[in-house]
Design a protein around this motif. Sequence first.
Motif, PDB file in Angstrom:
ATOM      1  N   ASP A 199       0.852  -1.188   0.000  1.00 38.56           N
ATOM      2  CA  ASP A 199       0.000   0.000   0.000  1.00 38.56           C
ATOM      3  C   ASP A 199       0.890   1.242   0.000  1.00 38.56           C
ATOM      4  O   ASP A 199       1.755   1.394   0.865  1.00 38.56           O
ATOM      5  CB  ASP A 199      -0.917  -0.014   1.232  1.00 38.56           C
ATOM      6  CG  ASP A 199      -1.810   1.210   1.292  1.00 38.56           C
ATOM      7  OD1 ASP A 199      -2.659   1.361   0.403  1.00 38.56           O
ATOM      8  OD2 ASP A 199      -1.627   2.014   2.227  1.00 38.56           O
ATOM      9  N   THR A 202       0.517   3.598   3.528  1.00 34.04           N
ATOM     10  CA  THR A 202       0.874   3.056   4.850  1.00 34.04           C
ATOM     11  C   THR A 202       2.098   2.139   4.802  1.00 34.04           C
ATOM     12  O   THR A 202       2.635   1.754   5.840  1.00 34.04           O
ATOM     13  CB  THR A 202      -0.305   2.252   5.407  1.00 34.04           C
ATOM     14  OG1 THR A 202      -0.629   1.187   4.494  1.00 34.04           O
ATOM     15  CG2 THR A 202      -1.533   3.146   5.589  1.00 34.04           C
ATOM     16  N   ASN A 206      -1.004  -4.453   0.572  1.00 38.65           N
ATOM     17  CA  ASN A 206      -2.296  -4.013   0.049  1.00 38.65           C
ATOM     18  C   ASN A 206      -3.279  -5.183   0.041  1.00 38.65           C
ATOM     19  O   ASN A 206      -2.941  -6.304   0.460  1.00 38.65           O
ATOM     20  CB  ASN A 206      -2.131  -3.397  -1.342  1.00 38.65           C
ATOM     21  CG  ASN A 206      -1.528  -4.377  -2.352  1.00 38.65           C
ATOM     22  OD1 ASN A 206      -1.556  -5.588  -2.151  1.00 38.65           O
ATOM     23  ND2 ASN A 206      -0.983  -3.833  -3.428  1.00 38.65           N
ATOM     24  N   ARG A 207      -4.458  -4.949  -0.450  1.00 42.98           N
ATOM     25  CA  ARG A 207      -5.524  -5.956  -0.393  1.00 42.98           C
ATOM     26  C   ARG A 207      -5.122  -7.228  -1.135  1.00 42.98           C
ATOM     27  O   ARG A 207      -5.281  -8.326  -0.614  1.00 42.98           O
ATOM     28  CB  ARG A 207      -6.800  -5.363  -1.003  1.00 42.98           C
ATOM     29  CG  ARG A 207      -7.994  -6.305  -0.959  1.00 42.98           C
ATOM     30  CD  ARG A 207      -9.200  -5.701  -1.651  1.00 42.98           C
ATOM     31  NE  ARG A 207     -10.331  -6.587  -1.517  1.00 42.98           N
ATOM     32  CZ  ARG A 207     -11.203  -6.571  -0.505  1.00 42.98           C
ATOM     33  NH1 ARG A 207     -11.057  -5.692   0.489  1.00 42.98           N
ATOM     34  NH2 ARG A 207     -12.220  -7.410  -0.456  1.00 42.98           N
ATOM     35  N   ASP A 234     -11.490  -1.418  11.737  1.00 46.16           N
ATOM     36  CA  ASP A 234     -12.021  -0.269  11.000  1.00 46.16           C
ATOM     37  C   ASP A 234     -11.923   0.971  11.900  1.00 46.16           C
ATOM     38  O   ASP A 234     -12.367   0.956  13.056  1.00 46.16           O
ATOM     39  CB  ASP A 234     -13.482  -0.508  10.600  1.00 46.16           C
ATOM     40  CG  ASP A 234     -13.999   0.556   9.662  1.00 46.16           C
ATOM     41  OD1 ASP A 234     -13.820   0.410   8.453  1.00 46.16           O
ATOM     42  OD2 ASP A 234     -14.577   1.543  10.161  1.00 46.16           O
ATOM     43  N   ALA A 258      -1.322   2.720  11.072  1.00 49.14           N
ATOM     44  CA  ALA A 258      -0.654   1.522  10.555  1.00 49.14           C
ATOM     45  C   ALA A 258       0.682   1.280  11.267  1.00 49.14           C
ATOM     46  O   ALA A 258       1.005   0.147  11.637  1.00 49.14           O
ATOM     47  CB  ALA A 258      -0.441   1.648   9.048  1.00 49.14           C
ATOM     48  N   LYS A 262       1.859  -1.984  13.375  1.00 47.10           N
ATOM     49  CA  LYS A 262       2.984  -2.734  12.806  1.00 47.10           C
ATOM     50  C   LYS A 262       4.097  -2.937  13.829  1.00 47.10           C
ATOM     51  O   LYS A 262       4.795  -3.962  13.806  1.00 47.10           O
ATOM     52  CB  LYS A 262       3.500  -1.976  11.580  1.00 47.10           C
ATOM     53  CG  LYS A 262       4.526  -2.725  10.761  1.00 47.10           C
ATOM     54  CD  LYS A 262       4.722  -2.116   9.369  1.00 47.10           C
ATOM     55  CE  LYS A 262       5.081  -0.661   9.438  1.00 47.10           C
ATOM     56  NZ  LYS A 262       5.406  -0.101   8.098  1.00 47.10           N
ATOM     57  N   PHE A 271      -0.150  -8.253   8.099  1.00 45.49           N
ATOM     58  CA  PHE A 271      -0.926  -7.027   8.346  1.00 45.49           C
ATOM     59  C   PHE A 271      -1.113  -6.323   7.007  1.00 45.49           C
ATOM     60  O   PHE A 271      -0.152  -6.115   6.263  1.00 45.49           O
ATOM     61  CB  PHE A 271      -0.154  -6.134   9.319  1.00 45.49           C
ATOM     62  CG  PHE A 271      -0.837  -4.847   9.663  1.00 45.49           C
ATOM     63  CD1 PHE A 271      -2.225  -4.778   9.816  1.00 45.49           C
ATOM     64  CD2 PHE A 271      -0.103  -3.678   9.838  1.00 45.49           C
ATOM     65  CE1 PHE A 271      -2.850  -3.592  10.146  1.00 45.49           C
ATOM     66  CE2 PHE A 271      -0.716  -2.494  10.164  1.00 45.49           C
ATOM     67  CZ  PHE A 271      -2.096  -2.438  10.327  1.00 45.49           C
ATOM     68  N   ARG A 273      -3.756  -3.422   4.510  1.00 50.87           N
ATOM     69  CA  ARG A 273      -4.862  -2.456   4.353  1.00 50.87           C
ATOM     70  C   ARG A 273      -5.750  -2.959   3.225  1.00 50.87           C
ATOM     71  O   ARG A 273      -5.317  -3.090   2.092  1.00 50.87           O
ATOM     72  CB  ARG A 273      -4.293  -1.082   4.007  1.00 50.87           C
ATOM     73  CG  ARG A 273      -5.363  -0.001   3.870  1.00 50.87           C
ATOM     74  CD  ARG A 273      -4.745   1.300   3.386  1.00 50.87           C
ATOM     75  NE  ARG A 273      -5.756   2.319   3.179  1.00 50.87           N
ATOM     76  CZ  ARG A 273      -5.551   3.460   2.523  1.00 50.87           C
ATOM     77  NH1 ARG A 273      -4.337   3.721   2.031  1.00 50.87           N
ATOM     78  NH2 ARG A 273      -6.532   4.340   2.367  1.00 50.87           N
ATOM     79  N   GLU A 277     -10.294   2.947   5.294  1.00 53.32           N
ATOM     80  CA  GLU A 277      -9.857   2.885   6.685  1.00 53.32           C
ATOM     81  C   GLU A 277      -9.963   1.478   7.254  1.00 53.32           C
ATOM     82  O   GLU A 277      -9.923   1.273   8.478  1.00 53.32           O
ATOM     83  CB  GLU A 277     -10.702   3.849   7.529  1.00 53.32           C
ATOM     84  CG  GLU A 277     -12.169   3.468   7.710  1.00 53.32           C
ATOM     85  CD  GLU A 277     -13.059   3.937   6.574  1.00 53.32           C
ATOM     86  OE1 GLU A 277     -14.275   4.040   6.799  1.00 53.32           O
ATOM     87  OE2 GLU A 277     -12.554   4.208   5.457  1.00 53.32           O
ATOM     88  N   GLU A 278     -10.092   0.479   6.395  1.00 55.29           N
ATOM     89  CA  GLU A 278     -10.273  -0.903   6.819  1.00 55.29           C
ATOM     90  C   GLU A 278      -8.950  -1.667   6.730  1.00 55.29           C
ATOM     91  O   GLU A 278      -8.289  -1.672   5.698  1.00 55.29           O
ATOM     92  CB  GLU A 278     -11.332  -1.581   5.953  1.00 55.29           C
ATOM     93  CG  GLU A 278     -11.777  -2.930   6.493  1.00 55.29           C
ATOM     94  CD  GLU A 278     -12.921  -3.519   5.703  1.00 55.29           C
ATOM     95  OE1 GLU A 278     -13.867  -4.007   6.306  1.00 55.29           O
ATOM     96  OE2 GLU A 278     -12.852  -3.487   4.454  1.00 55.29           O
ATOM     97  N   PHE A 279      -8.593  -2.365   7.813  1.00 58.51           N
ATOM     98  CA  PHE A 279      -7.344  -3.125   7.908  1.00 58.51           C
ATOM     99  C   PHE A 279      -7.648  -4.538   8.386  1.00 58.51           C
ATOM    100  O   PHE A 279      -8.740  -4.809   8.911  1.00 58.51           O
ATOM    101  CB  PHE A 279      -6.379  -2.450   8.878  1.00 58.51           C
ATOM    102  CG  PHE A 279      -5.930  -1.080   8.450  1.00 58.51           C
ATOM    103  CD1 PHE A 279      -4.704  -0.890   7.850  1.00 58.51           C
ATOM    104  CD2 PHE A 279      -6.752   0.024   8.654  1.00 58.51           C
ATOM    105  CE1 PHE A 279      -4.303   0.377   7.463  1.00 58.51           C
ATOM    106  CE2 PHE A 279      -6.352   1.290   8.260  1.00 58.51           C
ATOM    107  CZ  PHE A 279      -5.122   1.466   7.665  1.00 58.51           C
TER     108      PHE A 279
END
Length: 358
Positions: A199, A202, A206-207, A234, A258, A262, A271, A273, A277-279
């Motif tokens: 990402d 942060t 990433n997803r 969230d 983040a 971490k 970990f 994102r 704002e969802e992790f």
Amino acid sequence: MKKIFIDKSLTFFILLIVITSVFLYFSYDFSITTYNRIENKQNNKNIENFLYLLDNEYKNLSSIKEESKNNIKNECLRFFDDCSINFENKTEVFTYIENFTIINELNYLNIKNNFLFHIQTKTYQELTKEAKNSIKIFSLIVIIILTLTILISITFQKQLNKVNEELEEKVFDRTNQYNHTIKELEKVNLKLYDLAHTDYLTQIKNRRSFFLHTSALFKKVQKSKGILSIIMIDIDNFKSINDTYGHEIGDKILKVFANSIKEILYKDEIFGRLGGEEFAIALPHTNLEEAFKIAENIRKRIERIVINIPSSKLFITASFGVSDSINTHSIDEIIKNADLMLYDAKRKGKNRVRSRLP
């Protein structure tokens, strides 16, 4: 490898010299034998002609007169290089070679088989001497040509080795350049990989990267009959914060958020994102109760975060949903269950942790 090649070349040249020397020897021997045979044949022909002449002149005589001696010798010298006449001694008749000279011992008899005179003829083997000289010259020329060939071949071999060394140096340089390029490409590929899987804001997964790694982790845990837990997070009221303070503050909150999480995670914990704002956090070999405690510690840590903004300070909170891999068949199913718990936490007042535990 070069030494072996050079040794083989020298062996070839030595073998060539030996073969040439043997060839020259047999050529010389054959030539001399041939010339001797020719001269002997020619000598026999001369004897035959000379005797034929004597028969016509003296065969019917009972003796040779003194004035005829010189005539006989002169006639003999027409056929031979040297002649000597003896009117007294009778010797054996034979032919032999002495000091490159063919010598004939002849007894001449009249028609009544009475001895008239003895002749010794000499024929110098000039043809054989010339042949020997020719062969020697020819052999010398062949040896000179062979020597020059060897010298040229050795020079060529040295030049070839030099060219090979230069070529090897060029190949070595090109190989180094190629290896350097490969290393640079590997670095670029790593950077591209990081860009594709990290990402940008942060600097966490990433997803796409999160789902790839957690799917592989889930399969690994299944094989070892272990357990995997997922924490969905969230940030509370993030849209309102963005609208009130702007995206710059929103981005700052995401970075601080983040980094705060971490710092407390272990290396094997994943970990990422998932968006906005969802992790999410994947915890291998961690049951639901342990995951709940970890989520609770993170929640309390986030409560202590202070974001400095112009003329004030901003505090943030987050809601958590926790689920594990028990009775699930995929990572998507675990995340879905954790997401349901997250929404339950949102409905019940936010800033809390929810799981299927009572």
